[in-house]
Design a protein around this motif. Structure first.
Motif, PDB file in Angstrom:
ATOM      1  N   ILE A  90      -4.414 137.248  11.704  1.00  0.00           N
ATOM      2  CA  ILE A  90      -4.268 136.222  13.031  1.00  0.00           C
ATOM      3  C   ILE A  90      -3.418 136.999  13.931  1.00  0.00           C
ATOM      4  N   ASN A  91      -2.391 137.759  13.612  1.00  0.00           N
ATOM      5  CA  ASN A  91      -1.575 138.409  14.726  1.00  0.00           C
ATOM      6  C   ASN A  91      -2.630 139.487  15.462  1.00  0.00           C
ATOM      7  N   SER A  92      -3.427 140.250  14.668  1.00  0.00           N
ATOM      8  CA  SER A  92      -4.284 141.212  15.509  1.00  0.00           C
ATOM      9  C   SER A  92      -5.314 140.307  16.183  1.00  0.00           C
ATOM     10  N   THR A  93      -5.609 139.192  15.654  1.00  0.00           N
ATOM     11  CA  THR A  93      -6.637 138.375  16.674  1.00  0.00           C
ATOM     12  C   THR A  93      -5.905 137.824  17.997  1.00  0.00           C
ATOM     13  N   LEU A  94      -4.711 137.432  17.966  1.00  0.00           N
ATOM     14  CA  LEU A  94      -4.108 136.742  18.999  1.00  0.00           C
ATOM     15  C   LEU A  94      -3.673 137.755  19.945  1.00  0.00           C
ATOM     16  N   ASN A  95      -3.082 138.799  19.312  1.00  0.00           N
ATOM     17  CA  ASN A  95      -2.793 140.125  20.180  1.00  0.00           C
ATOM     18  C   ASN A  95      -2.170 139.500  21.578  1.00  0.00           C
ATOM     19  N   GLY A  96      -1.217 138.590  21.634  1.00  0.00           N
ATOM     20  CA  GLY A  96      -0.802 138.382  22.781  1.00  0.00           C
ATOM     21  C   GLY A  96      -1.325 137.007  23.625  1.00  0.00           C
ATOM     22  N   ILE A  97      -2.412 136.743  23.246  1.00  0.00           N
ATOM     23  CA  ILE A  97      -3.393 135.981  24.375  1.00  0.00           C
ATOM     24  C   ILE A  97      -2.998 134.396  24.056  1.00  0.00           C
ATOM     25  N   ALA A  98      -3.095 133.666  24.902  1.00  0.00           N
ATOM     26  CA  ALA A  98      -3.028 132.174  24.757  1.00  0.00           C
ATOM     27  C   ALA A  98      -4.124 131.723  24.140  1.00  0.00           C
ATOM     28  N   THR A 196      -9.831 130.904  24.246  1.00  0.00           N
ATOM     29  CA  THR A 196     -10.236 131.202  22.824  1.00  0.00           C
ATOM     30  C   THR A 196      -9.798 130.148  21.714  1.00  0.00           C
ATOM     31  N   THR A 197     -10.358 129.715  20.470  1.00  0.00           N
ATOM     32  CA  THR A 197     -10.101 128.996  19.618  1.00  0.00           C
ATOM     33  C   THR A 197     -10.095 129.599  18.376  1.00  0.00           C
ATOM     34  N   LEU A 198      -8.798 129.595  17.484  1.00  0.00           N
ATOM     35  CA  LEU A 198      -8.978 130.200  16.071  1.00  0.00           C
ATOM     36  C   LEU A 198      -9.356 128.935  15.293  1.00  0.00           C
ATOM     37  N   PRO A 250     -14.550 140.941   7.528  1.00  0.00           N
ATOM     38  CA  PRO A 250     -14.585 139.403   7.942  1.00  0.00           C
ATOM     39  C   PRO A 250     -13.451 138.753   7.732  1.00  0.00           C
ATOM     40  N   ASN A 251     -13.140 137.665   8.322  1.00  0.00           N
ATOM     41  CA  ASN A 251     -11.992 136.897   8.359  1.00  0.00           C
ATOM     42  C   ASN A 251     -12.120 135.799   7.459  1.00  0.00           C
TER      43      ASN A 251
END
Length: 281
Positions: A90-98, A196-198, A250-251
């Motif tokens: 999750i951290n690598s996916t978010l990487n500071g983005i909203a 972006t939506t997780l 894969p996630n």
């Protein structure tokens, strides 16, 4: 001549795999000698450990290959280590983005009311590990053969969201991942605040409908799909739905039981509440 033959054998073989106190390879030859192109090896985890990565790898001219990616050798980990891997993903996916976080929880008949409470606890734990704000919203969908938006994708207060998750009521029915993902597409289009939506899909069963087209739509829209299978899930259905991360994996996370799933949620909860100074209990 023999030296040349040895060189050819080296090029056309894959490295010997390793057994440990956590795991063993099947057939045993996989961990006893080099494997030849076309050989397949399966990893078996010992009690107390969970498989991370491909369940089977094949020897190719480029090295070991599996659903987890080329030369990504699977290993067996503790539930807590799996939880840390989940956080890192999750951290690598978010990487500071909203971003937005949308949770899809299975409440089909194969999920007991107690197990559904475990799913809700997992959502609460993730929300407290990754606190909400104007830069991170969250929502929740429950599904069986039908799907409902229980919490719109607009929540920005962590504890209000956690309380709302606690109030979600269990119902039961069949299992259609397709209806859940289609509703996720609609909810994102209607209420997503950020680009972006997780999407976190949690299920213990096999979908009676093909969810692949809806997952492809989410990915094409730039959304990130995580799939989490528990107990009797179907790996070859869930894993392809997940977005492939930048490291080629894969996630997708699969665990052997709801008890292990709960341990992962408890790890997230106890590890990150103090770090984030958030406790909604």
């Amino acid at each position: 001549m023999n030296a040349g033959a040895d060189i050819i054998l080296q090029v056309q073989s894959c490295a010997q795999l390793k057994d440990s106190e956590r795991q063993s390879w099947n057939p045993p030859l996989c961990s006893e000698t080099f494997s030849e192109i076309g050989d397949e090896c399966s990893l078996v985890c010992k009690d107390g450990y969970e498989l991370t990565g491909s369940d089977t790898v094949s020897c190719t001219a480029d090295g070991w290959n599996g659903t987890g990616g080329l030369n990504k050798i699977p290993i067996c980990k503790t539930p807590e280590e799996v939880g840390e891997d989940f956080v890192n993903k999750i951290n690598s996916t978010l990487n500071g983005i909203a971003a937005n976080m949308l949770f899809l929880l299975d409440e089909s008949v194969s999920v007991s009311p107690q197990q559904f409470e475990m799913e809700k606890y997992f959502v609460k734990s993730v929300a407290q590990a990754f606190p909400l704000s104007v830069n991170r919203t969250a929502g929740l969908i429950t599904f069986s053969h039908v799907a409902d938006v229980d919490i719109p994708l607009t929540q920005t207060d962590t504890c209000v969201f956690v309380d709302s998750v606690g109030n979600v009521v269990y119902t039961e029915g069949g299992t259609s991942i397709l209806v859940a993902l289609n509703l996720a597409i609609d909810e994102i289009e209607k209420n997503a605040v950020h680009n972006t939506t997780l999407v976190f899909l949690v299920t213990d069963g096999i979908s009676t409908t093909d969810p692949a087209p809806a997952a492809d739509t989410l990915k094409a829209n730039g959304d990130i799909v995580f799939t989490i299978g528990i107990a009797d899930y179907q790996r070859d259905q869930l894993e392809p739905l997940a977005t492939v991360a930048s490291d080629g994996t894969p996630n997708f996370f699969g665990v052997s039981s709801f008890e292990v799933f709960l341990r992962i949620a408890q790890y997230l909860n106890t590890t990150y509440i103090d770090e984030n100074q958030i406790n909604c209990d």
